[in-house]
Design a protein around this motif. Structure first.
Motif, mmCIF file in Angstrom:
data_model
loop_
_atom_site.group_PDB
_atom_site.id
_atom_site.type_symbol
_atom_site.label_atom_id
_atom_site.label_comp_id
_atom_site.label_asym_id
_atom_site.label_seq_id
_atom_site.Cartn_x
_atom_site.Cartn_y
_atom_site.Cartn_z
ATOM 1 N N MET A 102 0.723 -1.199 0.147
ATOM 2 C CA MET A 102 0.065 -0.013 -0.063
ATOM 3 C C MET A 102 1.050 1.229 -0.119
ATOM 4 N N SER A 103 0.442 2.026 -0.713
ATOM 5 C CA SER A 103 1.215 3.273 -1.026
ATOM 6 C C SER A 103 1.265 4.302 0.262
ATOM 7 N N ALA A 104 2.304 4.936 0.630
ATOM 8 C CA ALA A 104 2.313 5.672 1.899
ATOM 9 C C ALA A 104 1.333 7.098 1.826
ATOM 10 N N ASN A 105 1.209 7.341 0.152
ATOM 11 C CA ASN A 105 0.548 8.623 0.184
ATOM 12 C C ASN A 105 -0.934 8.198 0.109
ATOM 13 N N LEU A 106 -1.574 7.223 0.145
ATOM 14 C CA LEU A 106 -2.740 6.803 -0.328
ATOM 15 C C LEU A 106 -3.573 7.035 1.133
ATOM 16 N N LYS A 107 -4.567 7.762 1.079
ATOM 17 C CA LYS A 107 -5.301 8.277 2.206
ATOM 18 C C LYS A 107 -6.744 7.647 2.103
ATOM 19 N N VAL A 108 -7.380 7.124 3.298
ATOM 20 C CA VAL A 108 -8.803 6.761 3.120
ATOM 21 C C VAL A 108 -9.531 7.497 4.213
ATOM 22 N N SER A 109 -10.772 7.569 3.895
ATOM 23 C CA SER A 109 -11.658 8.256 5.173
ATOM 24 C C SER A 109 -11.908 7.314 5.843
ATOM 25 N N CYS A 110 -12.008 7.731 7.254
ATOM 26 C CA CYS A 110 -12.721 6.896 8.334
ATOM 27 C C CYS A 110 -13.483 7.625 9.121
ATOM 28 N N ASN A 111 -14.668 6.955 9.812
ATOM 29 C CA ASN A 111 -15.603 7.995 10.524
ATOM 30 C C ASN A 111 -15.248 7.620 11.801
ATOM 31 N N THR A 112 -15.372 8.652 12.507
ATOM 32 C CA THR A 112 -14.949 8.644 14.115
ATOM 33 C C THR A 112 -15.838 9.730 14.794
ATOM 34 N N SER A 113 -16.001 9.608 15.877
ATOM 35 C CA SER A 113 -17.043 10.406 16.869
ATOM 36 C C SER A 113 -16.216 11.324 17.639
ATOM 37 N N ILE A 114 -16.297 12.481 17.494
ATOM 38 C CA ILE A 114 -15.429 13.387 18.597
ATOM 39 C C ILE A 114 -16.323 14.393 18.906
ATOM 40 N N SER A 115 -15.997 14.854 20.366
ATOM 41 C CA SER A 115 -16.791 15.826 20.833
ATOM 42 C C SER A 115 -17.037 17.145 19.983
ATOM 43 N N ALA A 116 -18.130 17.679 19.769
ATOM 44 C CA ALA A 116 -18.315 18.806 18.993
ATOM 45 C C ALA A 116 -17.615 20.032 19.469
ATOM 46 N N GLN A 117 -17.539 20.359 20.787
ATOM 47 C CA GLN A 117 -16.723 21.340 21.474
ATOM 48 C C GLN A 117 -15.169 21.175 21.037
ATOM 49 N N LEU A 118 -14.779 19.835 21.335
ATOM 50 C CA LEU A 118 -13.461 19.777 21.027
ATOM 51 C C LEU A 118 -13.072 20.028 19.578
ATOM 52 N N ILE A 119 -13.790 19.856 18.693
ATOM 53 C CA ILE A 119 -13.655 20.058 17.229
ATOM 54 C C ILE A 119 -13.658 21.544 17.020
ATOM 55 N N ASN A 120 -14.652 22.191 17.707
ATOM 56 C CA ASN A 120 -14.912 23.541 17.453
ATOM 57 C C ASN A 120 -13.417 24.376 18.088
ATOM 58 N N ASP A 121 -13.085 23.844 18.983
ATOM 59 C CA ASP A 121 -11.883 24.333 19.847
ATOM 60 C C ASP A 121 -10.659 24.139 18.934
ATOM 61 N N ALA A 122 -10.501 22.974 18.042
ATOM 62 C CA ALA A 122 -9.333 22.766 17.230
ATOM 63 C C ALA A 122 -9.584 23.726 16.119
ATOM 64 N N LYS A 123 -10.646 23.796 15.848
ATOM 65 C CA LYS A 123 -10.743 24.776 14.524
ATOM 66 C C LYS A 123 -10.330 26.040 14.911
ATOM 67 N N GLU A 124 -10.850 26.636 16.091
ATOM 68 C CA GLU A 124 -10.723 27.933 16.249
ATOM 69 C C GLU A 124 -9.032 28.322 16.709
ATOM 70 N N LEU A 125 -8.368 27.092 17.001
ATOM 71 C CA LEU A 125 -6.911 27.036 17.118
ATOM 72 C C LEU A 125 -6.148 26.815 16.205
ATOM 73 N N LYS A 126 -6.909 26.503 14.818
ATOM 74 C CA LYS A 126 -6.418 26.042 13.747
ATOM 75 C C LYS A 126 -5.616 24.728 13.664
ATOM 76 N N LEU A 127 -6.129 23.706 14.373
ATOM 77 C CA LEU A 127 -5.416 22.616 14.542
ATOM 78 C C LEU A 127 -6.257 21.670 13.396
ATOM 79 N N SER A 128 -5.472 20.957 12.885
ATOM 80 C CA SER A 128 -5.885 19.878 11.859
ATOM 81 C C SER A 128 -6.073 18.405 12.608
ATOM 82 N N PRO A 129 -7.541 18.206 12.986
ATOM 83 C CA PRO A 129 -7.638 16.901 13.586
ATOM 84 C C PRO A 129 -7.256 15.800 12.694
#
Length: 76
Positions: free
Chosen positions: A1-28
């Motif tokens: 498998m190529s190291a550059n190949l990316k696949v989507s995966c579903n995961t559930s993360i706290s909405a507040q945590l995602i909002n905080d990450a976006k505000e801080l310009k972090l890439s989940p």
């Protein structure tokens, strides 16, 4: 498998945590990939140690009884 190949995966993360990450310009995705990579390395190492536990113990016993190669050379 190529190291550059990316696949989507579903995961559930706290909405507040995602909002905080976006505000801080972090890439989940990048953070998850780095953390998962580290966790996989640790798990593989632990599995290797478990699979080789007997051989490691035998090696350590031999070294304790006979010493190492370099110890024998030093005595010359």
């Amino acid at each position: 498998m190529s190291a550059n190949l990316k696949v989507s995966c579903n995961t559930s993360i706290s909405a507040q945590l995602i909002n905080d990450a976006k505000e801080l310009k972090l890439s989940p995705s990048a953070i998850l990939e780095e953390a998962l990579s580290k966790a996989v390395k640790v798990a593989k190492y632990e599995r290797w140690q478990q699979e080789n536990k007997q051989a490691i113990a035998e090696h350590n016993r031999r070294v304790e009884e006979q010493g190492t190669f370099s110890e024998k050379i030093r005595q010359l």
